[in-house]
Design an enzyme around this catalytic site. Structure first.
Site, PDB file in Angstrom:
ATOM      1  N   TRP A 132     -38.094  41.038 -21.635  1.00 17.58           N
ATOM      2  CA  TRP A 132     -39.449  41.176 -21.081  1.00 17.58           C
ATOM      3  C   TRP A 132     -39.445  41.172 -19.569  1.00 17.58           C
ATOM      4  CZ3 TRP A 132     -42.499  43.645 -23.902  1.00 17.58           C
ATOM      5  CH2 TRP A 132     -42.550  43.440 -25.292  1.00 17.58           C
ATOM      6  N   ASP A 180     -45.149  35.598 -16.378  1.00 23.37           N
ATOM      7  CA  ASP A 180     -45.528  36.109 -17.688  1.00 23.37           C
ATOM      8  C   ASP A 180     -45.307  34.958 -18.673  1.00 23.37           C
ATOM      9  OD1 ASP A 180     -45.739  37.273 -20.170  1.00 23.37           O
ATOM     10  OD2 ASP A 180     -44.183  38.794 -19.841  1.00 23.37           O
ATOM     11  N   LYS A 190     -49.357  35.705 -29.211  1.00 24.39           N
ATOM     12  CA  LYS A 190     -48.265  34.797 -29.560  1.00 24.39           C
ATOM     13  C   LYS A 190     -48.810  33.391 -29.798  1.00 24.39           C
ATOM     14  CE  LYS A 190     -45.470  38.251 -28.455  1.00 24.39           C
ATOM     15  NZ  LYS A 190     -45.342  38.949 -27.188  1.00 24.39           N
TER      16      LYS A 190
HETATM   17  C1  LIG Z   1     -44.949  40.134 -26.435  1.00 26.39           C
HETATM   18  C2  LIG Z   1     -44.610  39.984 -25.003  1.00 26.39           C
HETATM   19  C3  LIG Z   1     -44.977  40.951 -24.047  1.00 26.39           C
HETATM   20  C4  LIG Z   1     -45.690  42.228 -24.414  1.00 26.39           C
HETATM   21  O1  LIG Z   1     -46.976  41.963 -24.774  1.00 26.39           O
HETATM   22  P1  LIG Z   1     -48.015  43.142 -25.158  1.00 26.39           P
HETATM   23  O2  LIG Z   1     -49.285  42.365 -25.286  1.00 26.39           O
HETATM   24  O3  LIG Z   1     -47.521  43.753 -26.424  1.00 26.39           O
HETATM   25  O4  LIG Z   1     -48.040  44.114 -24.048  1.00 26.39           O
HETATM   26  C5  LIG Z   1     -44.662  40.709 -22.726  1.00 26.39           C
HETATM   27  N1  LIG Z   1     -44.014  39.595 -22.350  1.00 26.39           N
HETATM   28  C6  LIG Z   1     -43.633  38.651 -23.233  1.00 26.39           C
HETATM   29  C7  LIG Z   1     -42.923  37.433 -22.748  1.00 26.39           C
HETATM   30  C8  LIG Z   1     -43.924  38.817 -24.588  1.00 26.39           C
HETATM   31  O5  LIG Z   1     -43.554  37.881 -25.473  1.00 26.39           O
END
Ligand SMILES: *Cc1c(COP(=O)(O)O)cnc(C)c1O
Length: 361
Positions: A102, A172, A196
């Site tokens: 990511w 993030d 998540k």
């Molecule tokens: C799932 C995830 C993403 C992507 O998220 P989307 O909402 O599908 O764009 C980005 N960063 C992390 C750490 C993730 O777990």
């Protein structure tokens, strides 16, 4: 109801009481004779949800008026672009710390917008660890430093935050937001897709400090400016009303659990239950992440060979444990044990792992 333990990485498990409440309220929200899905986002009912969700988030994060909470769309992936669009003007450079798939995606997207630089990377180890403070090569003039607090695919997590001096720190936190108390003041901006740890897919949370927001570019389409959404309290255009409603219920559920300290304690115990089986398996299960950087949210491990891994997933599925196959890019097994997963699910998986090893080891 069949008892399924849901280990999906995302969209992922939601607290059962939250789903039940949403079901009860679906046809008739607060005696209005219609669903929240069918109401105007300018209605007093939705106004109340929008305000309550933002205030709950601020309280859980321990911040006040100096931060804005935004409910946006486009997922964390949109934030990979929106962040540099707002904060990476021509001539500036941003630092990215690469810890997994990511972080790589965020870095690549920033490079499409402006100048992004790698301040540290653990790619050489296959992203099994988080860089040490001494390994960071930070640019003191960087527009911001970007980290990924938990790498959902590799299963590594920051347990102590990097020191970045006066440079704004951005994270993030898609896969571990509100999984533990947070020194939010350290961060200029936090973003997280809800699916998540916070709710359903469709809403992305952004928490942004006011002094950082004031540095943002205003030379952007209106929807891509953080300032637009801050000024309009996430009501500039139609927000994802049902997703925000669900996030608000999940936040109330976190409060009912005793807040972030209690949630963190539960999460530590849950993860320890699984890592203990791995560590006591004499090498039958091999944890992917370096022990000191293991994720408490995504437990990743390998078995002696892929045939056994396939059998493991198939047998676990037959016993009601769903979503255990590792991400297609790394293989192996991944047990995602977000806030809504109870200790009972981890106990059941640990018992299955011990039994599977006895029969196949
Ligand atoms: C799932 C995830 C993403 C992507 O998220 P989307 O909402 O599908 O764009 C980005 N960063 C992390 C750490 C993730 O777990």
């Amino acid at each position: 109801m069949s008892a399924i333990y849901n280990f999906n990485a995302g969209p992922a498990i939601l607290p059962a009481p939250v789903l039940e409440r949403a079901q009860r309220e679906l046809r008739d929200y607060q005696g209005r004779g219609m669903s929240i899905l069918e109401m105007s986002h300018r209605s007093p009912e939705y106004e109340a949800i929008n305000t309550e969700a933002a205030e709950r988030l601020k309280r859980l994060l321990g911040v006040g008026e100096e931060y804005h909470v935004l409910f946006l769309q486009g997922g964390a992936s949109m934030q990979f672009a929106m962040l540099p669009l707002n904060f990476l003007p021509p001539g500036a450079s941003a630092d990215y710390i690469l810890t997994g798939a990511w972080a790589e995606k965020a870095f690549e997207e920033a490079g499409r917008v402006g100048q992004a630089r790698v301040a540290a990377s653990t790619a050489e180890t296959g992203y099994r660890n988080i860089p040490l403070q001494a390994d960071l090569v930070l640019d003191p003039h960087a527009a911001y430093v970007h980290i990924t607090s938990n790498e959902t695919i590799q299963g590594v997590q920051w347990h102590t935050w990097p020191a970045v001096g006066d440079t704004p720190l951005v994270a993030d936190m898609s896969s571990d937001i509100l999984s533990r108390p947070l020194e939010t003041q350290r961060f200029a901006l936090i973003y997280a897709g809800a699916q998540k740890n916070l709710g359903p897919a469709g809403v992305t949370i952004v928490v942004i400090r006011d002094d950082f927001l004031r540095r943002a570019s205003s030379n952007l389409p209106v929807m891509l400016r953080y300032a637009t959404h801050a000024k309009n309290r996430s009501l500039y255009n139609t927000p994802p009303v049902f997703a925000v409603y669900m996030v608000n219920l999940v936040l109330a559920w976190i409060d009912e659990q005793g807040g972030l300290a209690a949630i963190a304690e539960r999460n530590r115990r849950k993860a320890a239950t699984l890592y203990r089986v791995i560590d006591e398996s004499s090498g039958f299960y091999r944890g992917y992440a370096a022990p000191e950087h293991r994720s408490l949210m995504n437990v990743t491990f390998r078995l002696p060979d892929e045939t056994l891994e396939k059998r493991f997933v198939a047998e676990a599925t037959a016993q009601g444990m769903a979503g255990l196959a590792g991400h297609r890019s790394v293989g192996g097994i991944r047990a995602s044990i977000y806030n809504a997963m109870g200790q009972d699910g981890c106990d059941a998986l640990a018992a299955f792992m011990t039994d599977f090893m006895r029969r196949n080891g």
